[in-house]
Design a protein around this motif. Sequence first.
Motif, short mmCIF file in Angstrom:
data_model
loop_
_atom_site.label_atom_id
_atom_site.label_comp_id
_atom_site.label_asym_id
_atom_site.label_seq_id
_atom_site.Cartn_x
_atom_site.Cartn_y
_atom_site.Cartn_z
N LYS A 99 21.56 -4.07 40.80
CA LYS A 99 20.72 -3.23 41.66
C LYS A 99 21.25 -3.13 43.09
O LYS A 99 20.56 -3.46 44.05
N ASN A 100 22.47 -2.65 43.25
CA ASN A 100 23.03 -2.44 44.59
C ASN A 100 22.61 -1.05 45.08
O ASN A 100 23.37 -0.09 45.00
N TYR A 101 21.38 -0.96 45.59
CA TYR A 101 20.82 0.35 45.92
C TYR A 101 21.49 1.02 47.10
O TYR A 101 21.36 2.22 47.29
N ASN A 102 22.22 0.25 47.91
CA ASN A 102 22.95 0.85 49.04
C ASN A 102 23.90 1.93 48.57
O ASN A 102 24.10 2.93 49.24
N VAL A 103 24.51 1.72 47.39
CA VAL A 103 25.46 2.70 46.85
C VAL A 103 24.73 4.01 46.51
O VAL A 103 25.23 5.10 46.79
N ILE A 104 23.53 3.88 45.94
CA ILE A 104 22.72 5.08 45.62
C ILE A 104 22.39 5.84 46.90
O ILE A 104 22.53 7.06 46.98
N VAL A 105 21.95 5.09 47.92
CA VAL A 105 21.57 5.70 49.20
C VAL A 105 22.78 6.37 49.84
O VAL A 105 22.70 7.48 50.34
N GLU A 106 23.92 5.69 49.79
CA GLU A 106 25.17 6.22 50.35
C GLU A 106 25.51 7.57 49.71
O GLU A 106 25.78 8.55 50.41
N ILE A 107 25.49 7.63 48.40
CA ILE A 107 25.80 8.87 47.68
C ILE A 107 24.80 9.97 48.05
O ILE A 107 25.19 11.10 48.35
N ALA A 108 23.53 9.62 48.07
CA ALA A 108 22.47 10.62 48.29
C ALA A 108 22.42 11.14 49.73
O ALA A 108 22.01 12.27 49.96
N THR A 109 22.83 10.32 50.69
CA THR A 109 22.70 10.76 52.09
C THR A 109 23.99 11.36 52.66
O THR A 109 23.93 12.21 53.54
N ILE A 110 25.15 10.93 52.16
CA ILE A 110 26.40 11.37 52.78
C ILE A 110 26.95 12.65 52.14
O ILE A 110 27.52 13.50 52.82
N LEU A 111 26.73 12.81 50.84
CA LEU A 111 27.22 14.02 50.18
C LEU A 111 26.44 15.25 50.63
O LEU A 111 25.30 15.16 51.06
N SER A 112 27.08 16.42 50.50
CA SER A 112 26.38 17.68 50.78
C SER A 112 25.39 17.94 49.64
O SER A 112 25.51 17.35 48.56
N PRO A 113 24.40 18.85 49.85
CA PRO A 113 23.45 19.15 48.77
C PRO A 113 24.14 19.57 47.47
O PRO A 113 23.76 19.14 46.39
N GLU A 225 14.44 -5.15 50.03
CA GLU A 225 15.33 -4.08 49.55
C GLU A 225 14.97 -2.73 50.14
O GLU A 225 15.84 -1.90 50.43
N PHE A 226 13.69 -2.48 50.32
CA PHE A 226 13.25 -1.20 50.89
C PHE A 226 13.77 -1.03 52.32
O PHE A 226 14.31 0.01 52.68
N GLN A 227 13.62 -2.09 53.13
CA GLN A 227 14.09 -2.01 54.53
C GLN A 227 15.61 -1.84 54.59
O GLN A 227 16.12 -1.11 55.43
N ARG A 228 16.31 -2.50 53.68
CA ARG A 228 17.77 -2.36 53.65
C ARG A 228 18.18 -0.93 53.26
O ARG A 228 19.12 -0.37 53.80
N ALA A 229 17.43 -0.37 52.31
CA ALA A 229 17.71 1.00 51.87
C ALA A 229 17.42 2.00 53.01
O ALA A 229 18.18 2.96 53.21
N LEU A 230 16.35 1.75 53.74
CA LEU A 230 16.01 2.59 54.92
C LEU A 230 17.15 2.57 55.93
O LEU A 230 17.57 3.60 56.45
N TYR A 231 17.62 1.37 56.20
CA TYR A 231 18.69 1.15 57.16
C TYR A 231 19.96 1.91 56.75
O TYR A 231 20.58 2.61 57.55
N THR A 232 20.31 1.80 55.45
CA THR A 232 21.50 2.50 54.93
C THR A 232 21.32 4.01 55.05
O THR A 232 22.26 4.72 55.44
N ALA A 233 20.12 4.50 54.72
CA ALA A 233 19.86 5.95 54.80
C ALA A 233 20.03 6.45 56.23
O ALA A 233 20.70 7.47 56.47
N ILE A 234 19.46 5.74 57.18
CA ILE A 234 19.53 6.15 58.59
C ILE A 234 20.98 6.15 59.07
O ILE A 234 21.46 7.10 59.68
#
Length: 313
Positions: A99-113, A225-234
């Motif tokens: 469950k390395n959710y940072n990778v999911i957040v990275e993909i979802a926030t950095i890529l174009s739509p 995990e939620f706070q870490r995911a927030l941090y990665t998204a920002i």
Amino acid sequence: MATLIAPSNHSPQEDAEALRKAFEGWGTDEKTVIVILGHRTVYQRQQIRRVYEEIFQEDLVKRLESEIKGDFEKAVYRWLLEPADRDAVLANVAIKNGKNYNVIVEIATILSPEELLAVRRAYLNRYKHSLEEDVAAHTSGHLRQLLVGLVTSYRYVGDEINPKLAQTEAEILHDAVKEKKGSYEETIRVLTTRSKTQLVATFNRYREIHGTSISKKLVDEGSDEFQRALYTAIRGINDPIKYYEKVVRNAIKKVGTDEDALTRVVVSRAEKDLKIISEVYYKRNSVLLEHAIAKETSGDYKKFLLTLLGKED
């Protein structure tokens, strides 16, 4: 700016035949694998895969998996995949293995739509269920709301900014993220629906009002995990280059290098902005990225990463 050095004219047939030859005899000729695949663009690599299969009636990726091992194999395998397919695999591994959710957040926030849409399509083709379905099945509460919202978002891409909205939403984020007294639902709504341009304006407004960046002191040892995911998204939305530099820095700094993170950044950014990430790394650490990687890695894995960095060993 990319670091990959590739010829403008190449023969997919000659490459395929040279690779086949590298697999024959005692042991694999890893040097040939690196010289060819480490110097081909995504389009050229797909051509080689197609021609190799046509000539030799076998999948090049599967053959390589049986020929090479360890971190080198993982890096070559990910390099050979088309970007959307690679990200689909990375997302699946992140969900299933620890469950390395940072990778999911990275993909979802950095890529174009459009790129994110392509990843979701590739994920569906490969795993026969949707990315959001798997994310939702492995998470709950606010973390689930944030991750599902991020992977399913299709943001406006453009320069339009609403300054009034930036002001209001900077305060919403401050109350929830820093004061821990606002609504996380509102924070999730803002981060998963606004355009990146609008969000950067909101983060800038936040800095103007509060004299510090929103990601400062957002996570510590006690963060969930939620706070870490927030941090990665920002961080991912606000400055992808600085975000990637930190991923690489942490991967290299870690006791026992985090090869997965290092491979992910080098392989996924070598044809995009790895040169800029390298420059930011040097400014931040006073060490050239290729020297840091050479020091912390070894063998064919090291040679392959350096080749993708445009630095022969």
